[in-house]
Design a protein around this motif. Sequence first.
Motif, PDB file in Angstrom:
ATOM      1  N   GLY A  82       0.810  -1.208   0.000  1.00 47.51           N
ATOM      2  CA  GLY A  82       0.000   0.000   0.000  1.00 47.51           C
ATOM      3  C   GLY A  82       0.839   1.252   0.000  1.00 47.51           C
ATOM      4  O   GLY A  82       2.062   1.222   0.187  1.00 47.51           O
ATOM      5  N   THR A 109      -5.881  -2.746   1.993  1.00 46.31           N
ATOM      6  CA  THR A 109      -6.624  -3.831   1.352  1.00 46.31           C
ATOM      7  C   THR A 109      -7.768  -3.279   0.507  1.00 46.31           C
ATOM      8  O   THR A 109      -8.119  -2.100   0.610  1.00 46.31           O
ATOM      9  CB  THR A 109      -7.196  -4.796   2.414  1.00 46.31           C
ATOM     10  N   THR A 110      -8.327  -4.154  -0.303  1.00 49.36           N
ATOM     11  CA  THR A 110      -9.480  -3.768  -1.125  1.00 49.36           C
ATOM     12  C   THR A 110     -10.731  -3.891  -0.265  1.00 49.36           C
ATOM     13  O   THR A 110     -11.462  -4.876  -0.317  1.00 49.36           O
ATOM     14  CB  THR A 110      -9.567  -4.663  -2.369  1.00 49.36           C
ATOM     15  N   GLN A 114     -11.586  -7.787   2.101  1.00 46.67           N
ATOM     16  CA  GLN A 114     -10.422  -8.532   1.632  1.00 46.67           C
ATOM     17  C   GLN A 114      -9.512  -8.915   2.787  1.00 46.67           C
ATOM     18  O   GLN A 114      -8.909  -9.991   2.788  1.00 46.67           O
ATOM     19  CB  GLN A 114      -9.616  -7.736   0.597  1.00 46.67           C
ATOM     20  N   VAL A 259     -11.291   0.881  -0.267  1.00 45.41           N
ATOM     21  CA  VAL A 259     -10.051   0.967   0.508  1.00 45.41           C
ATOM     22  C   VAL A 259     -10.342   0.629   1.957  1.00 45.41           C
ATOM     23  O   VAL A 259     -11.210   1.241   2.598  1.00 45.41           O
ATOM     24  CB  VAL A 259      -9.412   2.372   0.407  1.00 45.41           C
ATOM     25  N   TRP A 261      -8.085  -1.445   5.528  1.00 44.15           N
ATOM     26  CA  TRP A 261      -6.735  -1.749   5.984  1.00 44.15           C
ATOM     27  C   TRP A 261      -6.762  -2.765   7.119  1.00 44.15           C
ATOM     28  O   TRP A 261      -7.771  -2.959   7.792  1.00 44.15           O
ATOM     29  CB  TRP A 261      -5.997  -0.486   6.415  1.00 44.15           C
ATOM     30  N   SER A 276      -1.847 -11.101  -0.187  1.00 45.66           N
ATOM     31  CA  SER A 276      -2.524 -10.067  -0.968  1.00 45.66           C
ATOM     32  C   SER A 276      -1.884  -9.910  -2.341  1.00 45.66           C
ATOM     33  O   SER A 276      -2.585  -9.800  -3.357  1.00 45.66           O
ATOM     34  CB  SER A 276      -2.491  -8.734  -0.215  1.00 45.66           C
ATOM     35  N   PRO A 283      -3.060  -3.146  -4.076  1.00 45.99           N
ATOM     36  CA  PRO A 283      -4.359  -2.481  -3.927  1.00 45.99           C
ATOM     37  C   PRO A 283      -4.485  -1.304  -4.885  1.00 45.99           C
ATOM     38  O   PRO A 283      -3.495  -0.841  -5.465  1.00 45.99           O
ATOM     39  CB  PRO A 283      -4.358  -2.025  -2.464  1.00 45.99           C
ATOM     40  N   THR A 284      -5.692  -0.796  -5.056  1.00 42.77           N
ATOM     41  CA  THR A 284      -5.971   0.265  -6.013  1.00 42.77           C
ATOM     42  C   THR A 284      -5.140   1.516  -5.750  1.00 42.77           C
ATOM     43  O   THR A 284      -5.277   2.160  -4.702  1.00 42.77           O
ATOM     44  CB  THR A 284      -7.464   0.644  -5.982  1.00 42.77           C
ATOM     45  N   GLN A 288      -6.234   4.767  -3.382  1.00 45.70           N
ATOM     46  CA  GLN A 288      -5.368   5.180  -2.274  1.00 45.70           C
ATOM     47  C   GLN A 288      -4.969   6.642  -2.377  1.00 45.70           C
ATOM     48  O   GLN A 288      -4.996   7.372  -1.379  1.00 45.70           O
ATOM     49  CB  GLN A 288      -4.116   4.305  -2.239  1.00 45.70           C
TER      50      GLN A 288
END
Length: 424
Positions: A82, A109-110, A114, A259, A261, A276, A283-284, A288
């Motif tokens: 991240g 995380t997503t 997730q 989003v 975490w 992950s 992650p995106t 983020q």
Amino acid sequence: MTENQRGNRLDPWLDSYAERAAGLRESEVRSLFSVASRPEVVSLAGGMPNLKDLPMADIAEATKQMLLRDGYKALQYGNGKGLPQLAEQLTEVMAYEGIEADSANILITTGSQQAVDLITEIMINPGDVVVCEAPSYLGSLGIFRAYEAEVVQSPIDADGVIPQALEETFTRLEREGRKVKFFYTIPNYHNPAGVCVSEERRPQIVEICKRHHVLIVEDNPYGLLGFDGRTYTSFKSLAPDHVLYLGSVSKIFAPGYRVGWACAPSAMCEKLKLASESAILCPTSMGQYSISMYLSEFDWRNQISTFRGMYRSRRDAMIQALNDYLPMCQWNVPEGGFYTWVKLPQGLDAKDMLPRAVTNLVAYVSGTAFYANGEGRNHMRLSYCYPNEQDIREGVRRISEVVNRDLELVSLFGTAKRPAPGQH
């Protein structure tokens, strides 16, 4: 024709799936989505945050400026763990609830969903035991089922999970030679029950889990949404090395960025990162950078306060409507979050009643969705977060029509199930 033959005609790959695929099934909320999203249906089912009070024009302009400044990074692959600057900002969000966290122990995380998937992946072998509350969040129950965990649920009351019952559950499982891998809990403004674990119980629960060497997975999406601004002592602050803490921006900002975490002990955080990366690579980045922009350029604390007031007025509308239309039921009065947990009169079945409610243009979630063993038929979860006050009242009125009709059947036939044609 056998059942397998019929299945193979519908899906030629049926015999090729892994055994765990048999445990995959649509959640009771998702299965309602196509019906509940119809404009004529009042949905008290889904837990969608209400975004009407977001300063959308300001967010759009700030996002434009962020893209002009950081667009080439925001639209590129990112770090598997991240964005470091976002991890640092999330420690400030956690500090708002009194948690001292190290950004090095945060994995983006997503969504927090997730994170539940990742901890289950790295800890659960088929047949391993996960203990959670009864009832518990249906999304996590689905994950545990998909990884072939055995879910054992421990009861809650108005003060959250009951320490003595949790102790007895752990002791019984140990006596049977069954190892509990973790205890999954939503301690604040629980989904679906709307309750909070009392301050008195929190250290008791931590000590019980320590004594039985059981990791606590503390899922906390609603902790900042107490209507009076109150925050509770987190399990993470009581036992940093014994708790995996899960957070999300979905409820305190917007869910579309996906989003969340996990704040984990160091060695566990590394394993979660590797899992992950195997699943999603990273992650995106866009999400983020957008969240980082929001946390740095907007008064997110005041926005949370605005959300609290808006959800409180909807909660009040829900409780008033329950008093007016469903006095034969029982319910809690949540002090935060999105949901109230309604107990139906004896003889009524929320799952059986749901199709009739949908026919009457209202949707809710049956209590059965929140149990691993099919219990909960005498409860329904009503969500007040998304509809306006008028729709909440109308939705409860429509439910009351179905409840009253079923009560009439119970009085006539001893059951709310419709009698066969010609039966009296």
